[in-house]
Design a protein around this motif. Structure first.
Motif, PDB file in Angstrom:
ATOM      1  N   GLY A 115       0.804  -1.214   0.000  1.00 29.74           N
ATOM      2  CA  GLY A 115       0.000   0.000   0.000  1.00 29.74           C
ATOM      3  C   GLY A 115       0.835   1.261   0.000  1.00 29.74           C
ATOM      4  O   GLY A 115       2.004   1.261  -0.366  1.00 29.74           O
ATOM      5  N   TRP A 116       0.202   2.327   0.447  1.00 32.50           N
ATOM      6  CA  TRP A 116       0.785   3.662   0.364  1.00 32.50           C
ATOM      7  C   TRP A 116       1.571   3.998   1.616  1.00 32.50           C
ATOM      8  O   TRP A 116       1.178   3.643   2.714  1.00 32.50           O
ATOM      9  CB  TRP A 116      -0.325   4.690   0.139  1.00 32.50           C
ATOM     10  N   ASN A 117       2.687   4.683   1.424  1.00 33.72           N
ATOM     11  CA  ASN A 117       3.514   5.163   2.527  1.00 33.72           C
ATOM     12  C   ASN A 117       4.102   6.507   2.096  1.00 33.72           C
ATOM     13  O   ASN A 117       3.997   6.889   0.934  1.00 33.72           O
ATOM     14  CB  ASN A 117       4.615   4.146   2.862  1.00 33.72           C
ATOM     15  N   HIS A 135       3.085  10.572  -0.984  1.00 35.83           N
ATOM     16  CA  HIS A 135       2.737   9.155  -0.873  1.00 35.83           C
ATOM     17  C   HIS A 135       3.193   8.387  -2.114  1.00 35.83           C
ATOM     18  O   HIS A 135       3.004   8.837  -3.243  1.00 35.83           O
ATOM     19  CB  HIS A 135       1.233   8.996  -0.667  1.00 35.83           C
ATOM     20  N   TYR A 137       3.687   4.040  -3.591  1.00 37.47           N
ATOM     21  CA  TYR A 137       3.081   2.710  -3.450  1.00 37.47           C
ATOM     22  C   TYR A 137       4.154   1.628  -3.361  1.00 37.47           C
ATOM     23  O   TYR A 137       5.068   1.579  -4.186  1.00 37.47           O
ATOM     24  CB  TYR A 137       2.157   2.419  -4.642  1.00 37.47           C
ATOM     25  N   PHE A 174       9.917   1.541  -3.866  1.00 41.40           N
ATOM     26  CA  PHE A 174       8.517   1.719  -4.259  1.00 41.40           C
ATOM     27  C   PHE A 174       8.380   1.595  -5.780  1.00 41.40           C
ATOM     28  O   PHE A 174       9.363   1.573  -6.519  1.00 41.40           O
ATOM     29  CB  PHE A 174       7.998   3.080  -3.774  1.00 41.40           C
ATOM     30  N   LYS A 178       3.221   2.894 -10.236  1.00 38.89           N
ATOM     31  CA  LYS A 178       1.932   2.697  -9.555  1.00 38.89           C
ATOM     32  C   LYS A 178       1.686   3.773  -8.492  1.00 38.89           C
ATOM     33  O   LYS A 178       0.763   3.644  -7.695  1.00 38.89           O
ATOM     34  CB  LYS A 178       1.908   1.313  -8.894  1.00 38.89           C
ATOM     35  N   SER A 179       2.526   4.813  -8.506  1.00 32.89           N
ATOM     36  CA  SER A 179       2.466   5.832  -7.450  1.00 32.89           C
ATOM     37  C   SER A 179       1.849   7.141  -7.924  1.00 32.89           C
ATOM     38  O   SER A 179       2.253   8.224  -7.507  1.00 32.89           O
ATOM     39  CB  SER A 179       3.873   6.087  -6.887  1.00 32.89           C
ATOM     40  N   SER A 180       0.868   7.054  -8.807  1.00 30.54           N
ATOM     41  CA  SER A 180       0.073   8.201  -9.225  1.00 30.54           C
ATOM     42  C   SER A 180       0.950   9.320  -9.796  1.00 30.54           C
ATOM     43  O   SER A 180       1.982   9.058 -10.417  1.00 30.54           O
ATOM     44  CB  SER A 180      -0.782   8.680  -8.044  1.00 30.54           C
TER      45      SER A 180
END
Length: 193
Positions: A115-117, A135, A137, A174, A178-180
């Motif tokens: 998930g997100w961190n 944030h 992923y 990460f 996939k981290s926008s």
């Protein structure tokens, strides 16, 4: 610009290729030594288990090629971990680019971390125009501890390396693809180096 995503059978290559296409670039999927050597940018992805991924690299001769590359190289997730000295996962010897050993999260946290961190202590042009505590992923059970080559940090039971850099080699634990929007900016920063 020639962008090569190393295709060695252990990567999330299509999602990376699509992320690069969204930025207006085309990427080639290849495990051809000459093609990789002549790329302007090389992306080294990785998903799966460390020892089997290293076997695939050795079988294709990419284990000796990757550390000799002189253009910007970005390792993602397992790709970054394989660029380290070793990994506890499968008692694996890595490529030795980064001077750190990958270890497993202790039982005090749920593994894998999915998930997100937030990323903090950003120290590289890879993070140009990225704010502290943005944030990103992640999906992983093993991590690189903080070291001299750490250029971003995450915290999950322990502070660890969210990203590493040595010379022309970069690695992110990460998944930028996939981290926008944040991940897109990080990929674009890499491609503009």
């Amino acid at each position: 610009m020639k962008i090569v995503i190393i295709n060695y059978g252990a990567g999330n290559i299509q999602s990376i290729k699509f992320a690069i296409k969204r930025l207006g670039y085309e990427a080639i999927l290849s495990n051809d030594v000459t093609e990789i050597q002549h790329a302007d940018k090389v992306i080294f992805p990785g998903v799966g288990e460390a020892s089997s991924a290293m076997h695939k690299l050795r079988d294709s001769g990419l284990d000796t090629l990757i550390p000799t590359l002189t253009q910007p190289v970005l390792g993602i997730c397992l790709g970054m971990q394989l660029m380290c000295h070793s990994s506890e996962e499968g008692n694996t010897t890595g490529l030795g680019i980064f001077d750190v050993d990958v270890i497993k999260f202790e039982d005090i946290v749920k593994v894998p971390q999915i998930g997100w961190n937030q990323i903090t202590n950003l120290k590289s042009t890879l993070f140009k125009d990225i704010e502290e505590k943005e944030h990103i992923y992640l999906v992983h059970s093993f991590y690189a501890p903080l070291c001299d080559e750490t250029i971003a940090e995450c915290s999950y039971g322990v502070d660890y390396s969210a990203a590493l850099q040595k010379d022309n080699f970069y690695g992110t634990q990460f998944h930028p693809e996939k981290s926008s929007d944040v991940g897109q900016r990080i990929l674009e920063n890499f491609l503009k180096m």
